[in-house]
Scaffold this active site. Sequence first.
Site, PDB file in Angstrom:
ATOM      1  N   LYS A  78       1.129  -0.678   0.055  1.00  0.00           N
ATOM      2  CA  LYS A  78      -0.062  -0.056   0.056  1.00  0.00           C
ATOM      3  C   LYS A  78       1.189   0.667   0.028  1.00  0.00           C
ATOM      4  O   LYS A  78       1.782   1.060   0.821  1.00  0.00           O
ATOM      5  CB  LYS A  78      -0.583  -0.254   1.210  1.00  0.00           C
ATOM      6  CG  LYS A  78      -1.734   1.139   1.461  1.00  0.00           C
ATOM      7  CD  LYS A  78      -2.811   0.801   2.774  1.00  0.00           C
ATOM      8  CE  LYS A  78      -3.797   1.497   2.568  1.00  0.00           C
ATOM      9  NZ  LYS A  78      -4.844   1.793   4.114  1.00  0.00           N
ATOM     10  N   SER A 153      -9.898   1.895   2.897  1.00  0.00           N
ATOM     11  CA  SER A 153      -8.814   2.489   2.437  1.00  0.00           C
ATOM     12  C   SER A 153      -7.976   1.338   1.287  1.00  0.00           C
ATOM     13  O   SER A 153      -7.244   1.963   0.651  1.00  0.00           O
ATOM     14  CB  SER A 153      -8.239   3.310   2.633  1.00  0.00           C
ATOM     15  OG  SER A 153      -6.801   2.741   4.241  1.00  0.00           O
ATOM     16  N   SER A 177      -9.712  -0.402   7.137  1.00  0.00           N
ATOM     17  CA  SER A 177      -9.219  -0.502   5.853  1.00  0.00           C
ATOM     18  C   SER A 177      -8.064  -2.305   4.861  1.00  0.00           C
ATOM     19  O   SER A 177      -8.163  -1.691   4.056  1.00  0.00           O
ATOM     20  CB  SER A 177      -8.151   0.727   5.616  1.00  0.00           C
ATOM     21  OG  SER A 177      -8.892   2.016   5.747  1.00  0.00           O
TER      22      SER A 177
HETATM   23  N1  GLN Z   1     -13.080   3.561   6.471  1.00  0.00           N
HETATM   24  C1  GLN Z   1     -12.216   4.300   7.983  1.00  0.00           C
HETATM   25  C2  GLN Z   1     -11.792   5.457   8.092  1.00  0.00           C
HETATM   26  O1  GLN Z   1     -11.976   6.146   6.946  1.00  0.00           O
HETATM   27  C3  GLN Z   1     -10.738   3.158   8.324  1.00  0.00           C
HETATM   28  C4  GLN Z   1      -9.399   3.873   7.168  1.00  0.00           C
HETATM   29  C5  GLN Z   1      -8.840   2.989   8.220  1.00  0.00           C
HETATM   30  O2  GLN Z   1      -8.854   1.934   8.144  1.00  0.00           O
HETATM   31  N2  GLN Z   1      -7.227   3.641   7.490  1.00  0.00           N
HETATM   32  O3  GLN Z   1     -11.509   6.315   8.743  1.00  0.00           O
END
Ligand code: GLN
Length: 470
Positions: A78, A153, A177
Amino acid sequence: MSELYPSYAALRDQLLSKSVTCESVVSAYLKKIEASSSLNAFLAVFHEQALERARALDKKLASGERVGKLFGLPMAIKDNIAVKGERLTCASRILSNFTSIYNATAVERLLAEDAIILGKTNMDEFAMGSSNENSYFGAVKNPLDDTLVPGGSSGGSAAAVAADCALVALGSDTGGSVRQPASFCNIVGLKPTYGRVSRYGLVAFGSSFDQIGILSKTVADAALVLEVIAGEDTYDSTSSNHAVPAYSQALSFKNVRIGLPKEFFTSALDKDISDVVHSKLNVLTSKGAELIEVSLPHSEYALATYYILATAEASSNLSRFDGARYGYRADGVKDLTEMYVRSRSEGFGAEVKRRIMLGTYVLSAGYYDAYYKKAQQVRRLIREDYLKAFKEVDVIAGPTSPFPPFKLGSKIDDPLQMYLSDIYTVPMNLAGVPALSVPAGFGSSNLPVGIQYVSNLFDESTLFAVANAI
Ligand code: GLN
């Protein structure tokens, strides 16, 4: 195109018996990446470096030297995790020209065991989002259906593994994410215990939540990669010195007690998701697991608590991107203040700015006690709910996402709807406990459903054992 390799175990056998070479394997994955470019899963592909490394590894094997645990494993990383000499953009304009001068500890450890890095994957900007639509470099598409989001994400990492462009990928999980995109792309996704994997070289979003996680096709592959990247690191004071067990050697269970939180299985849960999850739980009971109802009474506050604390931490972490030290700087500014304001206004996307403003607000004098301090107290209660439940059960099971993968564009203009995606994943980051999403099957509309297992702190072994049984 047919699947290249179903698991690393399958690939490793072929590599060690010399029926394929690392070079031919890397070439095959690079071709897949090219053929799948419309998914927009990769922000950078390391063609030459990966082939060169593959040839060096082939020589190593031929020379009879001992090879590493991940010998020839083609991986994607990532783009918020540092790979030396490569761009580290976090899918943000503000870091679009930034190059990392060192490797993240997790990356160092992968390379030390002979893995091969194929490229960096797309993501929601600074890991903020649940659909991978918040990327400066454009949305990622779901390989199962390109009108759907891949989740976020770590959407690029999930799509890369699902589309066979890498066998395993690293992602990051601050509030879901890794697990949510894994469930949307029908693969395995692990968020380890907070502190299990060093965060050195992972760009900070919410430092008390962030963990590097693993996306793979099989539970055994996730276990093996965790074994390599876990463990204490002097560069990250929050990394734990808890011993790292041989996760990949303990994939069976006896007499497991599985807790089903009554707060997770309410009438509000999508029926398809509930049905598929229950059918998997039946498989586990047929293998000797016992199902027990448990209660996590503070669950309803988890989402609000997370969005207060994670935005507070983000607003502080992202203050370093000011146009002076890193990345993008606005042109033609007349003074320092204008440089800060314009570099940040032009460099960050809408969701990141929304989080910085929310976080700054909850930390501001006069509101701090009502929001930030209160949320810290509720976080403690949520953590205690989990630790108490683990006195009665070994694993907690439930859905990963409240709904199946949704259409691209369908939630992007409604942040609250988007935040609801995280309802079943943020509690584990608040509590610090490990969690694993595995494919559970398909619902009536033929969309994938993930089941999530959660265990006590540093008990990833039990997660792997239970998940491996299905
Ligand atoms: N979807 C969650 C957020 O937007 C988690 C994001 C993540 O785990 N980086 O904060």
